[in-house]
Design a protein around this motif. Structure first.
Motif, PDB file in Angstrom:
ATOM      1  N   PRO A 115       1.224   8.089  -8.696  1.00  0.00           N
ATOM      2  CA  PRO A 115       0.944   9.384  -9.332  1.00  0.00           C
ATOM      3  C   PRO A 115       2.211  10.118  -9.782  1.00  0.00           C
ATOM      4  CG  PRO A 115      -0.328   9.134  -7.312  1.00  0.00           C
ATOM      5  CD  PRO A 115       0.664   8.026  -7.329  1.00  0.00           C
ATOM      6  N   TRP A 116       3.221  10.099  -8.944  1.00  0.00           N
ATOM      7  CA  TRP A 116       4.479  10.782  -9.262  1.00  0.00           C
ATOM      8  C   TRP A 116       5.166  10.127 -10.458  1.00  0.00           C
ATOM      9  CZ3 TRP A 116       9.381   8.465  -8.681  1.00  0.00           C
ATOM     10  CH2 TRP A 116      10.471   9.329  -8.813  1.00  0.00           C
ATOM     11  N   ALA A 117       5.262   8.785 -10.454  1.00  0.00           N
ATOM     12  CA  ALA A 117       5.916   8.085 -11.556  1.00  0.00           C
ATOM     13  C   ALA A 117       5.120   8.234 -12.850  1.00  0.00           C
ATOM     14  CB  ALA A 117       6.081   6.611 -11.202  1.00  0.00           C
ATOM     15  N   ALA A 159       7.506   9.706   0.818  1.00  0.00           N
ATOM     16  CA  ALA A 159       7.094   9.194   2.122  1.00  0.00           C
ATOM     17  C   ALA A 159       6.693   7.729   2.022  1.00  0.00           C
ATOM     18  CB  ALA A 159       5.938  10.032   2.673  1.00  0.00           C
ATOM     19  N   GLY A 160       5.968   7.371   0.956  1.00  0.00           N
ATOM     20  CA  GLY A 160       5.561   5.977   0.796  1.00  0.00           C
ATOM     21  C   GLY A 160       6.745   5.041   0.682  1.00  0.00           C
ATOM     22  N   LEU A 161       7.715   5.419  -0.150  1.00  0.00           N
ATOM     23  CA  LEU A 161       8.895   4.574  -0.321  1.00  0.00           C
ATOM     24  C   LEU A 161       9.732   4.550   0.955  1.00  0.00           C
ATOM     25  CD1 LEU A 161      10.620   2.824  -2.156  1.00  0.00           C
ATOM     26  CD2 LEU A 161      11.700   4.898  -3.042  1.00  0.00           C
ATOM     27  N   GLY A 162       9.895   5.715   1.587  1.00  0.00           N
ATOM     28  CA  GLY A 162      10.711   5.785   2.804  1.00  0.00           C
ATOM     29  C   GLY A 162      10.108   4.993   3.954  1.00  0.00           C
ATOM     30  N   ILE A 163       8.821   5.206   4.216  1.00  0.00           N
ATOM     31  CA  ILE A 163       8.177   4.474   5.308  1.00  0.00           C
ATOM     32  C   ILE A 163       8.118   2.987   4.982  1.00  0.00           C
ATOM     33  CG2 ILE A 163       6.044   4.220   6.645  1.00  0.00           C
ATOM     34  CD1 ILE A 163       5.516   7.181   6.161  1.00  0.00           C
ATOM     35  N   GLY A 164       7.893   2.651   3.698  1.00  0.00           N
ATOM     36  CA  GLY A 164       7.900   1.252   3.298  1.00  0.00           C
ATOM     37  C   GLY A 164       9.239   0.592   3.587  1.00  0.00           C
ATOM     38  N   LEU A 182       0.830  -1.208   0.000  1.00  0.00           N
ATOM     39  CA  LEU A 182       0.000   0.000   0.000  1.00  0.00           C
ATOM     40  C   LEU A 182       0.863   1.257   0.000  1.00  0.00           C
ATOM     41  CD1 LEU A 182      -2.825  -1.038   2.512  1.00  0.00           C
ATOM     42  CD2 LEU A 182      -2.989  -0.860   0.021  1.00  0.00           C
ATOM     43  N   LEU A 183       1.939   1.234   0.760  1.00  0.00           N
ATOM     44  CA  LEU A 183       2.846   2.385   0.789  1.00  0.00           C
ATOM     45  C   LEU A 183       3.522   2.579  -0.568  1.00  0.00           C
ATOM     46  CD1 LEU A 183       4.425   1.778   4.310  1.00  0.00           C
ATOM     47  CD2 LEU A 183       3.071   3.771   3.652  1.00  0.00           C
ATOM     48  N   MET A 184       3.830   1.482  -1.244  1.00  0.00           N
ATOM     49  CA  MET A 184       4.452   1.574  -2.560  1.00  0.00           C
ATOM     50  C   MET A 184       3.521   2.223  -3.579  1.00  0.00           C
ATOM     51  SD  MET A 184       6.344  -2.148  -2.679  1.00  0.00           S
ATOM     52  CE  MET A 184       6.434  -2.149  -4.460  1.00  0.00           C
ATOM     53  N   CYS A 185       2.212   2.121  -3.364  1.00  0.00           N
ATOM     54  CA  CYS A 185       1.254   2.730  -4.291  1.00  0.00           C
ATOM     55  C   CYS A 185       1.389   4.253  -4.323  1.00  0.00           C
ATOM     56  CB  CYS A 185      -0.170   2.348  -3.899  1.00  0.00           C
ATOM     57  SG  CYS A 185      -0.566   0.604  -4.184  1.00  0.00           S
TER      58      CYS A 185
END
Length: 336
Positions: free
Chosen positions: A164-166, A305-310, A157-160
């Motif tokens: 939008p950015w990619a 944030a998604g990638l970092g927290i993941g 879910l965090l990877m999702c």
């Protein structure tokens, strides 16, 4: 001592050390960082001794304070990583050196703090478990295992947050229009400073920063699954060997924490800009509207944030699943 010496030398010589765009460390701040590093070094030495409660509080406070300062100082590490990988050139050698010094300081203090906390709890400072006997013998490693289902779902879910950015980056690279940015303008602006690898990736419609994010996803998957603990068949001569535990953990912690902090700042900024609490960002090429930049700030916050927290979540699970124990010793029950 090395950190303090570098900071004092730079401050005395008037060397410019940037900490963000168009802003540099003041000499007074550099002297303060040098003093803090020496204080942390003294705390590390004191932590190896038996201290009374006031002494333990002082050591713990010094270690935590220095660790937090150094962690904040690693914030630019992912940006420098991308520029190095894409051969885009380094904007500031002293800025990169400062980030690497902060990163080394944070990593070492984290290990010292972990060992110190284990000793205070009566655990083995090496493996973190209570047992009788020496703590310098061979280590027994647990069998390879994948992360629990809840952890895997959380990381997916965090990877999702990257999507939008990619997607926006890839649309621009392919020549499409999004967020008020024309693909031709994006390609013209980025190609001016792009390196060979960046241009090669762009020629097939892939933004080089998206490629860097894919490296992070590869690391994430390795932390979640068994092939991150035992080298798979495609690694040829390493196939079947145990992956050194710190090999994925160090890059995961060092990139995950700065990315999470940077992404959190962007996530907070974007709605405040949208409602007028913070001033609008003036558009600069290839952006043509302030709203487009605001949306990209939000997308970037979700992605980083998604990638970092993941990475942090996956690394925590990996560390727990792979933590070895001292072999040949008798485990004891920790007193209540």
């Amino acid at each position: 001592m090395l950190y303090a010496g570098v900071e004092v030398t730079w401050a005395a010589a008037g060397v410019t050390v940037p900490w963000k765009e168009h802003a540099s460390y003041a000499p007074a701040v550099q002297f303060l960082l040098a003093a803090l590093s020496l204080l942390a070094g003294c705390a590390c030495l004191a932590g190896t001794r038996t201290l009374a409660k006031p002494g333990r509080v002082v050591v713990a406070t010094a270690l935590i304070t220095a660790l937090l300062v150094f962690v904040v100082g690693t914030n630019g590490l992912p940006i420098y990583f991308v520029t190095l990988v894409t051969l885009s050139g380094i904007e500031s050698a002293t800025g990169l050196a400062q980030v690497l010094l902060n990163t080394a300081g944070a990593a070492l203090l984290l290990l010292v703090g972990l060992s110190y906390r284990r000793r205070l709890r009566g655990d083995c400072p090496r493996c973190g478990r209570p047992h009788a006997g020496a703590s310098d013998g061979p280590l027994a490693h647990p069998a390879p295992s994948r992360a629990p289902r809840r952890t895997r779902i959380s990381v997916y879910l965090l990877m999702c947050g990257l999507l939008p950015w990619a997607a926006a980056k890839c649309i621009w690279t392919l020549g499409g229009n999004a967020l008020g940015v024309a693909g031709d303008d994006w390609q013209r602006t980025t190609s001016a400073s792009a390196s060979g690898p960046s241009k090669a990736a762009a020629s097939v419609g892939i933004d080089v920063t998206v490629l860097a994010a894919m490296v992070g996803i590869f690391l994430l998957l390795g932390l979640l699954y068994v092939w991150g603990q035992v080298f798979p068949r495609w690694t040829l001569f390493l196939s079947g060997r145990r992956v050194p535990r710190l090999l994925p953990l160090i890059p995961a912690w060092l990139t995950g924490i700065p990315l999470a902090m940077y992404g959190a700042v962007l996530i907070i900024m974007s709605p405040l800009i949208a409602v007028g609490v913070l001033p609008e960002i003036k558009p600069s090429p290839p952006f043509t509207t302030s709203s487009g930049i605001t949306w990209m700030v939000a997308f970037g916050g979700l992605a980083f944030a998604g990638l970092g927290i993941g990475l942090i979540v996956a690394a925590r699970s990996y560390a727990a699943r792979t933590r070895p124990v001292c072999a040949g010793v008798t485990a004891t029950q920790r007193p209540e």
